[in-house]
Scaffold this motif. Sequence first.
Motif, PDB file in Angstrom:
ATOM      1  N   HIS A 113      -7.559   7.981  -0.853  1.00 39.76           N
ATOM      2  CA  HIS A 113      -7.216   9.037   0.239  1.00 39.76           C
ATOM      3  C   HIS A 113      -7.836  10.255  -0.664  1.00 39.76           C
ATOM      4  CE1 HIS A 113      -4.342   6.534   1.988  1.00 39.76           C
ATOM      5  NE2 HIS A 113      -3.595   6.282   1.171  1.00 39.76           N
ATOM      6  N   SER A 140       0.880  -1.224   0.032  1.00 41.97           N
ATOM      7  CA  SER A 140       0.112   0.131  -0.056  1.00 41.97           C
ATOM      8  C   SER A 140       0.894   1.256   0.053  1.00 41.97           C
ATOM      9  CB  SER A 140      -0.992   0.174   1.130  1.00 41.97           C
ATOM     10  OG  SER A 140      -0.397   0.247   2.442  1.00 41.97           O
ATOM     11  N   ASP A 192      -5.089   3.469   4.602  1.00 46.80           N
ATOM     12  CA  ASP A 192      -4.457   2.574   4.082  1.00 46.80           C
ATOM     13  C   ASP A 192      -4.504   1.053   4.454  1.00 46.80           C
ATOM     14  OD1 ASP A 192      -2.875   3.688   1.988  1.00 46.80           O
ATOM     15  OD2 ASP A 192      -1.432   4.565   3.349  1.00 46.80           O
ATOM     16  N   HIS A 250      -3.317   4.272  -5.893  1.00 50.11           N
ATOM     17  CA  HIS A 250      -4.517   4.145  -5.025  1.00 50.11           C
ATOM     18  C   HIS A 250      -5.092   5.503  -4.319  1.00 50.11           C
ATOM     19  CE1 HIS A 250      -1.394   4.454  -1.876  1.00 50.11           C
ATOM     20  NE2 HIS A 250      -2.461   4.480  -0.867  1.00 50.11           N
TER      21      HIS A 250
HETATM   22 FE   LIG Z   1      -1.976   5.037   0.918  1.00 50.46          FE
END
Ligand SMILES: [Fe+2]
Length: 375
Positions: free
Chosen positions: A209, A198, A334, A204
């Motif tokens: 986020h 992660s 995360d 991502h």
């Molecule tokens: Fe992250």
Amino acid sequence: MDDRVQMKQLAYPPDTVIPPQRYSGDATFAEEVAKIFRRAWMFVGFANDLQNDNDFITAEIAGTSVLVQNFGGELRAFHNVCTHRYAQIHLRPCGNGKPVCPYHGWIFNRDGVPVGIPGNREHFGFDEAARKRLALPRFEVGVRGRFVFVRLEPGGRGLDEQLGAYGPVLDHLSEMFTDRIDEDVLPWDANWKTALESALEVYHVDATHPETFKKFAKKIWICSYEGEHSRGTTHLSDTSARWWDGVIERLGLPRSEMLRNYDHFMIFPNLAIGVTHGALMSVQTYDPVGPDRSNLHFRLFLGETSKPKTKGGPTRKAVEANVCGFNRTVLDEDRRVAESAHRGLKQVQVPAALGSCEERIAAFHQAWFARMAAE
Ligand SMILES: [Fe+2]
Ligand code: FES
């Protein structure tokens, strides 16, 4: 078939990607402990905590409790398990005190030998040779800057050789970042690889986020490699860069000349270091606890202020609260996706479909395969 899609699939053929069955499971974990965690130089803490005689730190390396202690200026590492009846000798993560087992009070010396055994003559009758046989197993210690590493099994490359060009980076970070503002150990219900991954891409960020990291950084991710390790660099958003410039100015913080953006280093197998705008360092280890669990141990550092009066003041407090809160929020975001991915990977057999934006993960998998292929 679309040519580009085919090319991307060819970039990381499925047999170069760790299959889901090998993320978890007792057999893989035992093999990782033997081939990776016992053989690699593992980061265990900072020399800042080991400056004085009898200062110690403790760490858990994949199920092995380790103590590192300052003996008259020399750092030595031992198994943190008493050779009498298995109690841990030092219980705290760091502190100052001779290695004395809290259970029955055996006292160990700088060679790990029990030199003080209450009632020895009466109950045991150990002579010197017998006491030497009861010495704590000793491990190698390597120090680079303030970063302290331990290797459980001797042999293989030295620490400097293993770090390669990232050794000087650790020297630089050690000089720059001396002021710890937060530290914690957070349990994640995810394998250490899933957890670490992660941190190896910014693909991502938009989805995971949206309110935090997405606003903090731009999406360009420039990657480079050093042996088993890797680096990713992205630019801060203009708003974040301005905020940090203001903070640096008002709090008199130093800023790295070498690392100016958001620079993220992964030192195999599980150490991750992120530097924000050259002014904040985050050091994380994704410590394996079991096939399905890891501990994320993080520390946040600033550099030494040139305006000491700001320390403890309202601006400094507000900045620390902001930075520490942001870090914890991002890590929690995360954690949620990593735990979800960990639950998911136990239900499938097909390797992940890695894209070019996930090239650091592919490189991590290559390093993992190479270690696991060794005898
Ligand atoms: Fe992250
Ligand atoms: S277990 Fe350590 S002194 Fe007994």
